[in-house]
Write a protein that holds these residues in place. Sequence first.
Motif, short mmCIF file in Angstrom:
data_model
loop_
_atom_site.label_atom_id
_atom_site.label_comp_id
_atom_site.label_asym_id
_atom_site.label_seq_id
_atom_site.Cartn_x
_atom_site.Cartn_y
_atom_site.Cartn_z
N GLY A 175 -41.41 88.55 80.20
CA GLY A 175 -41.68 87.20 80.66
C GLY A 175 -42.98 87.09 81.42
N SER A 176 -43.86 88.11 81.28
CA SER A 176 -45.13 88.11 82.00
C SER A 176 -46.13 87.20 81.29
CB SER A 176 -45.69 89.54 82.08
OG SER A 176 -47.01 89.53 82.57
N ILE A 177 -46.55 86.15 81.97
CA ILE A 177 -47.54 85.23 81.40
C ILE A 177 -48.87 85.94 81.18
CG2 ILE A 177 -48.78 83.07 81.76
CD1 ILE A 177 -45.80 82.76 81.27
N ALA A 178 -49.23 86.86 82.09
CA ALA A 178 -50.50 87.58 81.98
C ALA A 178 -50.55 88.39 80.69
CB ALA A 178 -50.70 88.49 83.19
N LEU A 179 -49.45 89.08 80.38
CA LEU A 179 -49.42 89.90 79.17
C LEU A 179 -49.41 89.03 77.91
CD1 LEU A 179 -47.06 92.96 79.79
CD2 LEU A 179 -49.49 92.96 79.23
N ALA B 193 -50.72 86.06 77.57
CA ALA B 193 -52.07 85.51 77.41
C ALA B 193 -53.03 86.58 76.87
CB ALA B 193 -52.57 84.98 78.74
N ASP B 194 -52.91 87.79 77.41
CA ASP B 194 -53.78 88.88 76.94
C ASP B 194 -53.44 89.25 75.51
OD1 ASP B 194 -55.91 90.53 77.34
OD2 ASP B 194 -54.77 92.13 78.31
N GLY B 195 -52.15 89.19 75.15
CA GLY B 195 -51.74 89.47 73.78
C GLY B 195 -52.28 88.44 72.81
N ALA B 196 -52.28 87.17 73.23
CA ALA B 196 -52.84 86.12 72.38
C ALA B 196 -54.34 86.34 72.18
CB ALA B 196 -52.58 84.76 73.02
N ASP B 197 -55.01 86.79 73.23
CA ASP B 197 -56.44 87.09 73.13
C ASP B 197 -56.67 88.25 72.16
OD1 ASP B 197 -59.22 86.81 73.97
OD2 ASP B 197 -58.93 88.73 74.97
N ALA B 198 -55.78 89.27 72.22
CA ALA B 198 -55.90 90.40 71.30
C ALA B 198 -55.66 89.96 69.86
CB ALA B 198 -54.91 91.50 71.69
N VAL C 238 -49.74 93.29 69.10
CA VAL C 238 -48.28 93.43 68.97
C VAL C 238 -47.69 94.02 70.25
CG1 VAL C 238 -46.44 94.61 67.73
CG2 VAL C 238 -48.34 93.61 66.46
N LEU C 239 -48.34 95.05 70.78
CA LEU C 239 -47.84 95.72 71.99
C LEU C 239 -47.81 94.75 73.17
CD1 LEU C 239 -47.05 98.34 73.51
CD2 LEU C 239 -49.50 98.74 73.88
N LYS C 240 -48.90 94.03 73.38
CA LYS C 240 -48.98 93.13 74.53
C LYS C 240 -48.02 91.95 74.39
CE LYS C 240 -53.83 94.22 75.57
NZ LYS C 240 -55.21 93.70 75.63
N LEU C 241 -47.97 91.36 73.20
CA LEU C 241 -47.08 90.21 73.01
C LEU C 241 -45.62 90.61 73.13
CD1 LEU C 241 -48.90 88.38 70.07
CD2 LEU C 241 -48.67 87.59 72.43
#
Length: 451
Positions: free
Chosen positions: A169-173, A175-180, A159-162
């Motif tokens: 608008g950070s693609i890196a975050l 993507a990392d949120g989707a992984d989490a 939730v925090l990362k997404l």
Amino acid sequence: MSSRNRKSDFREFILMCLLKLEPLSYEQLWRKFMQMTSSLVLGSQYFEEWGERFGDKVEEFITSLGFKAREKPRRRRKIRKRKEGMVEEDFQRDIRELIREGLIQEAGGGKYQLTDEGRLKAEEHKNNMEKGAHVFRTQIVSPTAAARNTIIVDFILAVLKLTAGFISGSIALIADGADAAADTFSALIVWVGMKVGKDHIGALVIILMMFLTGASIGFESLTKLAEALTAGIEPMKQPYLVIVVESVALIAAVILMVYQRYVGKHHGSLTLISQSIDSRNHIYVALAVITGAGFSLLGVCFIDALIGAYIAVKILQDAFELLQGALSSMQGEETDFSKYNIPLEGHYHGYRIESFRNWILYTMREDGLKTREELIKSLEEVYRPEYVPILSEFSFSLGEGFDFRKEFDELVKPLTEKKYISRRGEEYALTREGGERIHRVLENLKFHTNK
């Protein structure tokens, strides 16, 4: 109110001792207290000396760079001016207060026992302690609790990362949120597998997720490197936000890794061991993202891709190793959990060895023990006791798994080398240096107890 005027924590300890073992003399009560203290803080000198050695290395490094090292603080030295007997004075004072309050009474022969009111109070303390221990065992350090708590942490991180990713608008975050979020789902499967007694399913799910994560990171890293060589890479959006969020994720991953590794190794759960390795991989990922964000601020946008490619290889290696272990376990082979070290496990071992050695010095000074058999018996009584309040409720034993008889010579070897004790035939004697050593340790102990 000064620390000398407030009530200490010994009262509950005394009441619980008497509830289980009454009647007890003052010497027996104090001995029980020292048994608890020896397990909890008698080895703390190990960390103090380790810290001093580490500080010396840092000072040498700073000096080698041409800087003047900062003067060491003197706080500890001032603390050590306190009298060694202050804790025992507090202990004696609490016994007198318990007598005045009608909670304990003299039972003859220099021993104490509980009054009816004291028994009610002691049972209340013991019940509260047992409830706390039950919660600790079932809600924190059981395998199913660890799996459930992992779900909670992964969900919060997702939730925090997404949220931060979509706001910035950070693609890196994102993507990392989707992984989490995927980790949350896999952790849920692990928990369900444990609940129905199918641990191997959870382990295989984690391993599959590791393969997918490694492949995904590898593909993304290689794609980014290709872009850097051809069209160039756009700077990372909101790098400061990325650094903050990933720093939180990094701390959470470190805690999860240690937690999962401890519970997994303690209970022999390959599933939790797999989760701990997955959490370790998330530490690498978080470090890569933070590093990439830092270099992005400097206008260098491909460093995280290089690091990511290396991390992808490491994750895939771990996944293959775990898959081999899981398949072997499913075929009935015993898993070697000794190779999965718990972070700081070596320091814990050093702490308890230091505690054992300090107890040898203490009991030689206080009890006049001299022979090997006397010292071994004392170590076994103290570190594998029949009952000690708090330690027994939480099933904590510093001597668990340690063979004092087999390891005794190795325990006393450094004590003789440092001339803390001497050996004459079959007997050991405490030297002046050894007496000074245990005196310093006990002063340090008083700091921990009375601060």
